[in-house]
Structure formats: C-alpha cells, structure tokens
Design an enzyme around this catalytic site. Structure first.
Site, short mmCIF file in Angstrom:
data_model
loop_
_atom_site.label_atom_id
_atom_site.label_comp_id
_atom_site.label_asym_id
_atom_site.label_seq_id
_atom_site.Cartn_x
_atom_site.Cartn_y
_atom_site.Cartn_z
N ASP A 37 16.56 -22.48 -2.91
CA ASP A 37 16.76 -23.62 -2.02
C ASP A 37 18.25 -23.87 -1.82
OD1 ASP A 37 14.04 -24.03 -1.95
OD2 ASP A 37 14.06 -25.60 -3.49
N TYR A 65 14.98 -21.32 -15.19
CA TYR A 65 15.61 -22.43 -14.47
C TYR A 65 15.97 -23.56 -15.43
CZ TYR A 65 13.49 -20.31 -10.30
OH TYR A 65 13.10 -19.45 -9.30
N ASP A 79 12.21 -33.13 -3.53
CA ASP A 79 13.51 -33.21 -4.17
C ASP A 79 14.29 -34.39 -3.59
OD1 ASP A 79 14.95 -32.36 -1.82
OD2 ASP A 79 14.45 -30.29 -2.30
N ARG A 170 10.06 -27.51 -7.94
CA ARG A 170 9.88 -28.83 -7.32
C ARG A 170 8.44 -29.31 -7.46
NH1 ARG A 170 10.67 -28.10 -1.71
NH2 ARG A 170 10.65 -25.86 -2.05
#
Length: 295
Positions: A37, A65, A79, A170
C-alpha cells in the site's frame, strides 16, 4: 540476472518505486514481487532486466509485518487514510488487546478489502472502490503463523505478524477491532520480511540516487536472482546436459545425480555453477520451465 531490495518509502506506490528504480539505474525492464500500500513502508524486492522473466515462477513465501492501529474507529479503506464510517467508545486494556489476538493465529478466513489490488473479473478492487462500487468478494483462507503483541503508546497498539502470501493486515486489524467490539484502523505498516529478505537486505531510493550522482555504481546492492529460488531443490547437470537443457531439450531423469521429485520445480546449474533456469520433473524427464535468455 539480479534483483535489488528497496525499503519502500511512505506515500509511494510499488509501481512508483519500480519506475524510480528504472530511471535511476537506466534500465528498461523491472518489476516488483508484491504490492505494498502507498502508506506502507518496508521490504520490496525489485527484479531487474531479464530477471523479470521469472516473476511468475517465484515460490510462495511468508511475509513479515509490524503494524500499528488505534481502536474506536472504522474507515472505508480499513486504515487511517480512509473516510471514517464509525466511531465508538473504547473500554479496552492492553490485556484485552492481547487476548483478542488469539482467535487469529493459525489458518483463518479473510475477506479481501475493497481497497486492494485483488482483481475481480479483471478489474482491480480499488478501482471499483474509488467509484463507490462495492462487489461481492469470496473469503480466502490465509495462515497467521505468528501474531505477537509488541506494545502500546498513547492509544496506538503495535503487533508483529508473520503470515502466508495473500494476507491483508488491514483486514486482520479490522477483524481484531470487531473482536473487541469497538472497531480498529491501521495507522502504520512496515513489511519486515518478503521473499526471504529482511530490512537488513534493503537499500533506499535516496541511496540509489546518491550512488548514481557519485558514479559509485550499484554492484554492492545487487542480489543474484537465485537467492529467490533457494527453497527450490538444486539440480546440477553435466556440460552436455547443460547445452541440451539451455536449448529447451528435456533430460532423462535417470541420468541426473540428484533429480527433483515428480512435478517439482528445481533450479538447474551447469558444472561451472552457472544458473541455467528452472526445470520440472515431468514423467521421468527434466523439462525446462523457464530458461535464461541467450546472449
């Protein structure tokens, strides 16, 4: 035949990173190995030149992550950059957040977010989402191999995730918010691992530009493409076999010292250690899957 790992900066698309790499390094072809992203940072392996021929043959690999989020809010993008949909009171402690992680370890079902690069009928979901169109999406099974609570700071919580390919962090955070009953949105995302590479393997676009300006070259930053195929078994062939294989000819599996298993992809090397391409054991023959281009 090499790649370069970029620590993607925030605010730039993965395609934008590739475009800048091509411009700085003066190469015609390059391609990234997995979309991040625009708000995300971290590990983005970029295949250079003829290495892009192998983009469709990369092994599936786990992704790592570090993600941060806040509670009490939901958005259309899942987000902090999106339009706020709901706001709720938060009555959760750090222990509550830790306990809410438990149901999401292991294999879980996950609904791809509308604001994602996933395609439905040949159209990227984010293209539809930007037009205000929401379509039915099928849940996908993903695996959360590790999910650890890192800490909190002024109402922002941080987790470390190790997951299978295709996992949307997300969506994971949104589901955690649902589990807590107050909603949650992602505020930061750093990819710490991809294709076997970590942040320690990465350079920055600024460093690339600096090397170009100073005429220092990029050799120290380039990684052989074979590094991406290390989980495939390695097959060494004779000089005669190397010549035949490089010309697209199949090899008799019984004449290879360490053949791969039936239906298994392997890397193929000549006697002098030169990478020839990828092969597959198909009905007792080692057939070429993808070869290096002839110079």
């Amino acid at each position: 035949m090499s790649i370069i790992c970029i620590n993607k900066p925030e605010g730039l698309t993965s395609f934008g990173v590739v475009s800048k790499v091509k411009g700085i390094m003066k190469i015609k072809k390059a391609g990234h190995t997995g979309t991040l992203d625009p708000m995300a940072t971290g590990v983005l392996p970029v295949m250079l030149g003829t290495s892009t021929r192998f983009l469709n043959f990369l092994p599936d690999s786990d992704k790592g992550y570090r993600a941060s989020f806040i509670l009490g809010k939901t958005t259309d993008t899942l987000d902090i950059t999106g339009t706020v949909l709901t706001e709720s009171a938060v009555n959760c402690s750090g222990d509550d957040v830790k306990n809410a992680l438990s149901p999401f370890r292991g294999k879980i079902s996950q609904l791809p977010p509308m604001y994602s690069a996933k395609s439905v009928d040949g159209v990227r979901l984010y293209e539809l989402a930007r037009k205000g169109i929401e379509v039915e999406r099928k849940p996908c099974e993903v695996e959360i191999k590790s999910l650890e609570f890192v800490g909190s700071d002024n109402g922002e919580y941080t987790i470390d995730v190790l997951c299978s390919k295709g996992t949307y962090i997300r969506s994971l955070i949104d589901d955690i918010g649902k589990e807590l009953g107050c909603g949650a949105v992602m505020t930061k995302l750093v990819r710490t691992k991809a294709m076997g590479f970590t942040l320690d393997d990465c350079t920055t676009l600024d460093e690339l530009q600096k090397r170009k300006d100073e005429g220092a070259g990029f050799d120290g930053l380039l990684i052989p493409i074979t590094k991406m195929f290390e989980e495939y078994p390695r097959t060494n062939v004779s000089e005669a076999q190397a010549n035949r294989f490089s010309n697209g000819g199949a090899l008799d599996i019984n004449r290879i010292k360490k053949p791969s298993s039936e239906g298994e992809i392997c890397t193929v090397f000549s006697p002098d250690g030169k990478f020839l391409g990828l092969g597959m054991n198909d009905k007792n023959e080692l057939r070429a899957v993808k070869l290096l281009p002839k110079i």
